[in-house]
Design a protein around this motif. Structure first.
Motif, PDB file in Angstrom:
ATOM      1  N   GLU A 124       0.851  -1.191   0.000  1.00  0.00           N
ATOM      2  CA  GLU A 124       0.000   0.000   0.000  1.00  0.00           C
ATOM      3  C   GLU A 124       0.887   1.241   0.000  1.00  0.00           C
ATOM      4  OE1 GLU A 124      -3.547   2.328   0.361  1.00  0.00           O
ATOM      5  OE2 GLU A 124      -3.256   0.224  -0.135  1.00  0.00           O
ATOM      6  N   ARG A 125       0.498   2.256  -0.767  1.00  0.00           N
ATOM      7  CA  ARG A 125       1.231   3.523  -0.809  1.00  0.00           C
ATOM      8  C   ARG A 125       0.243   4.648  -0.571  1.00  0.00           C
ATOM      9  NH1 ARG A 125       3.332   0.146  -4.495  1.00  0.00           N
ATOM     10  NH2 ARG A 125       5.559  -0.209  -4.389  1.00  0.00           N
ATOM     11  N   THR A 126       0.575   5.538   0.372  1.00  0.00           N
ATOM     12  CA  THR A 126      -0.318   6.654   0.663  1.00  0.00           C
ATOM     13  C   THR A 126       0.448   7.963   0.676  1.00  0.00           C
ATOM     14  OG1 THR A 126      -0.029   6.391   3.051  1.00  0.00           O
ATOM     15  CG2 THR A 126      -1.908   5.257   2.051  1.00  0.00           C
ATOM     16  N   TRP A 127      -0.237   9.035   0.296  1.00  0.00           N
ATOM     17  CA  TRP A 127       0.271  10.396   0.342  1.00  0.00           C
ATOM     18  C   TRP A 127      -0.664  11.184   1.246  1.00  0.00           C
ATOM     19  CZ3 TRP A 127       4.621  11.729  -2.453  1.00  0.00           C
ATOM     20  CH2 TRP A 127       5.039  10.823  -3.419  1.00  0.00           C
ATOM     21  N   THR A 128      -0.110  11.910   2.213  1.00  0.00           N
ATOM     22  CA  THR A 128      -0.926  12.672   3.138  1.00  0.00           C
ATOM     23  C   THR A 128      -0.363  14.081   3.269  1.00  0.00           C
ATOM     24  OG1 THR A 128      -1.257  10.626   4.375  1.00  0.00           O
ATOM     25  CG2 THR A 128      -1.938  12.642   5.450  1.00  0.00           C
ATOM     26  N   SER A 129      -1.257  15.078   3.266  1.00  0.00           N
ATOM     27  CA  SER A 129      -0.859  16.464   3.510  1.00  0.00           C
ATOM     28  C   SER A 129      -1.443  16.878   4.855  1.00  0.00           C
ATOM     29  CB  SER A 129      -1.378  17.382   2.404  1.00  0.00           C
ATOM     30  OG  SER A 129      -2.778  17.550   2.523  1.00  0.00           O
ATOM     31  N   ASP A 130      -1.265  18.144   5.218  1.00  0.00           N
ATOM     32  CA  ASP A 130      -1.820  18.644   6.480  1.00  0.00           C
ATOM     33  C   ASP A 130      -3.342  18.576   6.490  1.00  0.00           C
ATOM     34  OD1 ASP A 130       0.740  19.200   7.331  1.00  0.00           O
ATOM     35  OD2 ASP A 130       0.669  21.307   6.744  1.00  0.00           O
ATOM     36  N   THR A 131      -3.956  18.552   5.299  1.00  0.00           N
ATOM     37  CA  THR A 131      -5.417  18.529   5.218  1.00  0.00           C
ATOM     38  C   THR A 131      -5.976  17.122   5.091  1.00  0.00           C
ATOM     39  OG1 THR A 131      -5.341  18.873   2.826  1.00  0.00           O
ATOM     40  CG2 THR A 131      -5.518  20.838   4.209  1.00  0.00           C
ATOM     41  N   GLY A 132      -5.134  16.101   4.965  1.00  0.00           N
ATOM     42  CA  GLY A 132      -5.600  14.731   4.871  1.00  0.00           C
ATOM     43  C   GLY A 132      -4.995  13.984   3.701  1.00  0.00           C
ATOM     44  N   PRO A 133      -5.547  12.818   3.373  1.00  0.00           N
ATOM     45  CA  PRO A 133      -5.015  11.994   2.282  1.00  0.00           C
ATOM     46  C   PRO A 133      -5.111  12.702   0.929  1.00  0.00           C
ATOM     47  CG  PRO A 133      -6.569  10.747   3.618  1.00  0.00           C
ATOM     48  CD  PRO A 133      -6.668  12.164   4.053  1.00  0.00           C
ATOM     49  N   ILE A 134      -4.134  12.405   0.050  1.00  0.00           N
ATOM     50  CA  ILE A 134      -4.116  12.946  -1.305  1.00  0.00           C
ATOM     51  C   ILE A 134      -4.062  11.767  -2.266  1.00  0.00           C
ATOM     52  CG2 ILE A 134      -2.867  14.395  -2.950  1.00  0.00           C
ATOM     53  CD1 ILE A 134      -1.556  15.810  -0.653  1.00  0.00           C
ATOM     54  N   THR A 135      -4.848  11.816  -3.326  1.00  0.00           N
ATOM     55  CA  THR A 135      -4.819  10.746  -4.321  1.00  0.00           C
ATOM     56  C   THR A 135      -3.539  10.844  -5.148  1.00  0.00           C
ATOM     57  OG1 THR A 135      -5.921  12.040  -6.026  1.00  0.00           O
ATOM     58  CG2 THR A 135      -7.342  10.786  -4.512  1.00  0.00           C
ATOM     59  N   VAL A 136      -3.161   9.745  -5.750  1.00  0.00           N
ATOM     60  CA  VAL A 136      -1.974   9.729  -6.614  1.00  0.00           C
ATOM     61  C   VAL A 136      -2.159  10.716  -7.766  1.00  0.00           C
ATOM     62  CG1 VAL A 136      -0.580   8.324  -8.175  1.00  0.00           C
ATOM     63  CG2 VAL A 136      -1.348   7.381  -6.008  1.00  0.00           C
ATOM     64  N   ASP A 137      -3.363  10.791  -8.332  1.00  0.00           N
ATOM     65  CA  ASP A 137      -3.626  11.747  -9.418  1.00  0.00           C
ATOM     66  C   ASP A 137      -3.402  13.189  -8.960  1.00  0.00           C
ATOM     67  OD1 ASP A 137      -4.224   9.759 -11.259  1.00  0.00           O
ATOM     68  OD2 ASP A 137      -6.370   9.795 -10.785  1.00  0.00           O
ATOM     69  N   ALA A 138      -3.837  13.521  -7.744  1.00  0.00           N
ATOM     70  CA  ALA A 138      -3.636  14.867  -7.208  1.00  0.00           C
ATOM     71  C   ALA A 138      -2.150  15.143  -6.988  1.00  0.00           C
ATOM     72  CB  ALA A 138      -4.415  15.054  -5.913  1.00  0.00           C
ATOM     73  N   VAL A 139      -1.403  14.150  -6.505  1.00  0.00           N
ATOM     74  CA  VAL A 139       0.045  14.313  -6.317  1.00  0.00           C
ATOM     75  C   VAL A 139       0.706  14.593  -7.667  1.00  0.00           C
ATOM     76  CG1 VAL A 139       2.190  13.132  -5.691  1.00  0.00           C
ATOM     77  CG2 VAL A 139       0.181  12.932  -4.216  1.00  0.00           C
ATOM     78  N   LEU A 140       0.341  13.819  -8.681  1.00  0.00           N
ATOM     79  CA  LEU A 140       0.919  14.025 -10.016  1.00  0.00           C
ATOM     80  C   LEU A 140       0.580  15.400 -10.568  1.00  0.00           C
ATOM     81  CD1 LEU A 140       0.333  10.489 -11.556  1.00  0.00           C
ATOM     82  CD2 LEU A 140       2.480  11.451 -10.710  1.00  0.00           C
ATOM     83  N   ASP A 141      -0.666  15.867 -10.366  1.00  0.00           N
ATOM     84  CA  ASP A 141      -1.048  17.206 -10.826  1.00  0.00           C
ATOM     85  C   ASP A 141      -0.217  18.281 -10.132  1.00  0.00           C
ATOM     86  OD1 ASP A 141      -2.974  16.257 -12.563  1.00  0.00           O
ATOM     87  OD2 ASP A 141      -4.643  16.572 -11.159  1.00  0.00           O
ATOM     88  N   ARG A 142       0.048  18.117  -8.837  1.00  0.00           N
ATOM     89  CA  ARG A 142       0.782  19.113  -8.067  1.00  0.00           C
ATOM     90  C   ARG A 142       2.293  19.091  -8.336  1.00  0.00           C
ATOM     91  NH1 ARG A 142      -2.133  19.709  -2.282  1.00  0.00           N
ATOM     92  NH2 ARG A 142      -4.251  19.567  -3.054  1.00  0.00           N
ATOM     93  N   THR A 143       2.764  18.033  -8.987  1.00  0.00           N
ATOM     94  CA  THR A 143       4.202  17.946  -9.270  1.00  0.00           C
ATOM     95  C   THR A 143       4.550  18.304 -10.704  1.00  0.00           C
ATOM     96  OG1 THR A 143       4.014  15.582  -9.730  1.00  0.00           O
ATOM     97  CG2 THR A 143       4.639  16.210  -7.487  1.00  0.00           C
ATOM     98  N   ARG A 144       3.548  18.565 -11.529  1.00  0.00           N
ATOM     99  CA  ARG A 144       3.831  18.972 -12.911  1.00  0.00           C
ATOM    100  C   ARG A 144       4.355  20.393 -12.943  1.00  0.00           C
ATOM    101  NH1 ARG A 144      -0.995  15.941 -14.008  1.00  0.00           N
ATOM    102  NH2 ARG A 144      -0.398  14.087 -15.155  1.00  0.00           N
TER     103      ARG A 144
END
Length: 89
Positions: free
Chosen positions: A67-87
């Motif tokens: 399992e792989r998870t991404w979490t910010s101060d506001t809660g979990p982030i989807t992989v798609d959201a992480v990819l959008d924020r890293t472009r």
């Protein structure tokens, strides 16, 4: 004019930043206790980083169930959201 090999004086002092304590992947005594949400295993890798857009996140990867998870101060982030924020813009 200063000599060619003379060290340059700093123009302004740098702000001192307090770094978070470093963990260890190999020494249990230096690891934070983090568990995998789905399976409860403590065999996880955890990384704190900032995404390209500046969002601070924590990435956790489980060695047992993968399992792989991404979490910010506001809660979990989807992989798609992480990819959008890293472009790059």
């Amino acid at each position: 004019m200063p000599a060619a090999n003379a060290p340059r004086a700093s123009r302004r002092p740098r702000a001192t930043r307090t770094a978070p304590p470093l963990g260890s992947l190999t020494q249990a005594a230096h690891r934070e206790t983090v568990t995998c949400g789905p399976c409860g295993s403590e065999r996880v890798t955890q990384l704190s980083m900032s995404l390209t857009d500046g969002t601070p996140v924590r990435f956790v990867s489980c060695h047992v169930c993968e399992e792989r998870t991404w979490t910010s101060d506001t809660g979990p982030i989807t992989v798609d959201a992480v990819l959008d924020r890293t472009r790059k813009q």
